[in-house]
Design an enzyme around this catalytic site. Structure first.
Site, short mmCIF file in Angstrom:
data_model
loop_
_atom_site.label_atom_id
_atom_site.label_comp_id
_atom_site.label_asym_id
_atom_site.label_seq_id
_atom_site.Cartn_x
_atom_site.Cartn_y
_atom_site.Cartn_z
N TYR A 112 38.81 52.19 43.68
CA TYR A 112 37.49 52.73 44.70
C TYR A 112 37.65 52.55 46.49
O TYR A 112 36.49 52.94 46.98
CB TYR A 112 36.71 51.25 44.28
CG TYR A 112 37.04 49.92 44.76
CD1 TYR A 112 37.48 50.00 45.60
CD2 TYR A 112 36.62 49.18 43.50
CE1 TYR A 112 37.59 47.95 46.12
CE2 TYR A 112 37.05 47.54 43.88
CZ TYR A 112 36.87 47.20 44.60
OH TYR A 112 38.08 46.24 45.19
N PHE A 158 34.61 39.61 46.34
CA PHE A 158 34.09 39.10 45.73
C PHE A 158 32.84 39.98 45.46
O PHE A 158 32.80 40.91 46.48
CB PHE A 158 33.06 37.59 45.97
CG PHE A 158 32.85 37.37 47.91
CD1 PHE A 158 31.69 38.26 47.89
CD2 PHE A 158 33.81 36.68 48.71
CE1 PHE A 158 31.17 37.62 49.22
CE2 PHE A 158 33.01 36.87 49.68
CZ PHE A 158 32.04 37.02 50.05
N SER A 191 26.58 38.34 54.57
CA SER A 191 26.90 37.60 55.69
C SER A 191 26.95 38.74 56.41
O SER A 191 28.04 38.99 55.94
CB SER A 191 26.09 36.62 56.12
OG SER A 191 27.52 36.17 56.33
C1 HXC Z 1 27.51 36.42 49.15
C2 HXC Z 1 29.56 34.70 50.03
C3 HXC Z 1 30.03 34.55 48.54
C4 HXC Z 1 29.21 35.89 47.75
C5 HXC Z 1 31.66 33.98 50.12
N1 HXC Z 1 30.19 34.47 50.91
N2 HXC Z 1 30.89 34.50 48.71
N3 HXC Z 1 27.99 35.70 50.26
N4 HXC Z 1 28.23 36.25 47.90
N5 HXC Z 1 30.26 35.70 46.29
C6 HXC Z 1 30.25 34.59 51.52
C7 HXC Z 1 29.71 33.11 52.91
O1 HXC Z 1 28.48 32.85 52.88
C8 HXC Z 1 30.42 32.98 54.12
O2 HXC Z 1 29.46 33.12 55.17
C9 HXC Z 1 31.17 33.83 54.38
O3 HXC Z 1 31.38 34.36 52.75
C10 HXC Z 1 32.67 33.21 54.23
O4 HXC Z 1 33.25 31.98 53.70
P1 HXC Z 1 33.83 31.67 53.14
O5 HXC Z 1 33.17 29.97 52.86
O6 HXC Z 1 34.52 31.26 54.34
O7 HXC Z 1 34.29 32.03 51.69
P2 HXC Z 1 34.94 31.24 50.66
O8 HXC Z 1 34.02 31.32 49.23
O9 HXC Z 1 36.19 30.03 50.29
O10 HXC Z 1 36.45 32.07 50.15
C11 HXC Z 1 35.98 33.71 50.54
C12 HXC Z 1 37.32 33.77 50.19
C13 HXC Z 1 38.16 33.65 48.72
C14 HXC Z 1 38.31 34.21 51.64
C15 HXC Z 1 37.57 35.80 50.03
O11 HXC Z 1 37.24 34.18 48.03
C16 HXC Z 1 39.46 33.87 49.10
O12 HXC Z 1 40.11 33.39 49.64
N6 HXC Z 1 40.00 34.48 47.91
C17 HXC Z 1 41.73 35.39 48.19
C18 HXC Z 1 41.85 35.79 46.22
C19 HXC Z 1 41.05 36.84 46.51
O13 HXC Z 1 39.59 37.11 46.62
N7 HXC Z 1 41.26 37.68 44.94
C20 HXC Z 1 41.18 38.66 44.80
C21 HXC Z 1 41.37 39.87 45.06
S1 HXC Z 1 41.36 40.94 43.76
P3 HXC Z 1 28.62 32.90 56.11
O14 HXC Z 1 27.56 33.72 56.42
O15 HXC Z 1 27.03 32.17 54.60
O16 HXC Z 1 29.30 31.31 56.06
C22 HXC Z 1 41.04 42.32 44.18
C23 HXC Z 1 40.98 43.11 42.87
C24 HXC Z 1 39.54 44.52 43.25
O17 HXC Z 1 40.98 43.05 45.37
C25 HXC Z 1 39.88 45.46 42.50
C26 HXC Z 1 39.46 44.65 41.08
C27 HXC Z 1 39.75 45.98 39.77
#
Ligand code: HXC
Ligand code: NAP
Length: 290
Positions: free
Chosen positions: A154, A104, A112
């Site tokens: 990157y 993200f 964190s």
């Molecule tokens: C800051 C954030 C956040 C954000 C989550 N967190 N989103 N912090 N900004 N936008 C923090 C939360 O507060 C928490 O910390 C910790 O991250 C984990 O949160 P979870 O609730 O467990 O995670 P969640 O937000 O539900 O899920 C995050 C994830 C999810 C696991 C990464 O999005 C996921 O399942 N993703 C899989 C698919 C994916 O991301 N696909 C994209 C790949 S694309 P705290 O301390 O508050 O508890 C890619 C392409 C790159 O890689 C190149 C493109 C050109």
């Protein structure tokens, strides 16, 4: 343009492949093409319902065999169980495609330590867990095999606002090149693909949120003037895991329409200069050497 499938029919016949994150996005598109080329494919991720739906759809569309398995790549015991289930069903495994990822966008100081961990655990730990489990198996069985890792451009330039992902992908890149040297003696090749932007729901919802779309058009940064097509990536992936690429080892192939170099080249933004301005500037600049 509509990209055509590239390899000969049957190019992956008899191969069994494990694709992490194979239920959605680019993973799903690559799996579809592998099936069309004759491979058996195991797809894994955390959401079994998503995997099962994809497996059923792709088996219907291609007539191939897909085994969906719930497996969190952060958990080594779940990977060992997936390997065993693969062997039970297909008898062997020839290819590992490390494609699962999490990401993200965020200013780094807002993260964190848990937020940092969640990304690096999926991307780096997940990739080395799978690689280690499969590698041990292949070496013990004396079986030639190939590993393909999906990184990003990157991974070597770094990028602000996706620092955990950049760190993790850089680690995967280092693993790719390290094992290309170390494990070639066991008949295991190791390569990577660095894609630029290819639209998927997973990436777009997390990396290009709606509020940004008007301000920052990512297509403007791509010299060929468009995003990648999934079939283009699938063609490259199928080639790299196929026997046609038997001498390709330790390579990272960029497929980004020239995007990262465009960002790097000092004068590339001069694209914005219209012809009349060039005329005026040329007049001003020429002859200054006399
Ligand atoms: C800051 C954030 C956040 C954000 C989550 N967190 N989103 N912090 N900004 N936008 C923090 C939360 O507060 C928490 O910390 C910790 O991250 C984990 O949160 P979870 O609730 O467990 O995670 P969640 O937000 O539900 O899920 C995050 C994830 C999810 C696991 C990464 O999005 C996921 O399942 N993703 C899989 C698919 C994916 O991301 N696909 C994209 C790949 S694309 P705290 O301390 O508050 O508890 C890619 C392409 C790159 O890689 C190149 C493109 C050109
Ligand atoms: P995506 O559809 O969100 O794919 C990510 C996949 O990873 C999902 O299927 C997800 O499934 C799986 N996953 C996440 N955490 C997991 C875990 N702990 N264990 C197992 N599986 C897990 O996004 P995508 O765009 O297709 O990305 C695919 C790959 O391409 C990634 O490596 C990404 O970094 C890379 N990439 C994409 C782009 C792009 O423009 N799309 C550009 C460069 C690189 P579950 O949620 O079910 O677990």
């Amino acid at each position: 343009m509509k990209a055509e499938p590239m390899l000969k029919d049957g190019a992956l016949q008899g191969k069994t492949m494990i694709v992490t994150g194979g239920g959605t996005g680019l993973g799903r598109s690559m799996v579809k093409y592998f099936l069309e080329l004759g491979a058996n494919v195991v797809i894994c991720s955390r959401k079994l319902d998503v995997l099962e739906k994809t497996a059923n759809e792709l088996m219907q569309e291609t007539g191939g065999h897909v085994l969906p398995i719930a497996c969190d790549v952060r958990k080594y015991n779940e990977i060992e169980a997936m390997l065993q289930a693969t062997l039970d069903k297909f008898g062997k495994v020839d290819v590992l495609l490390n494609n699962a990822a999490g990401n993200f966008v965020s200013p780094t100081e807002r993260l964190s330590h848990k937020a940092f961990d969640v990304i690096t655990d999926i991307v780096l730990k997940g990739s080395y867990n799978c690689t280690l489990a499969l590698g041990k198996h292949w070496i013990e069985q004396k079986q030639p095999a190939t590993i393909l890792n999906i990184v990003t451009t990157y991974a070597w330039t770094g990028s602000g606002y996706v620092v955990p992902s950049a760190c993790a992908k850089a680690g995967v890149l280092a693993m790719t090149r390290s094992l290309a040297s170390e494990w070639a003696k066991y008949g295991i090749r190791s390569n990577a693909i660095a894609p630029g932007p290819f639209p998927t729901e997973g990436a777009w919802t997390r990396l290009f949120p709606k509020q940004l779309a008007d301000k920052l058009d990512p297509v403007k940064r791509i010299p060929v003037g468009r995003f990648g097509e999934h079939q283009e990536l699938a063609n490259l992936a199928a080639y790299l895991v196929s026997d046609y690429a038997a001498f390709v080892n330790g390579e990272v192939v960029t497929i980004d329409g020239g995007e990262w170099l465009y960002g790097a080249g000092e004068f590339n933004a001069f694209d914005l200069i219209p012809q009349e301005m060039w005329d005026a500037m040329e007049k001003q600049m020429r002859g200054k050497g006399q």
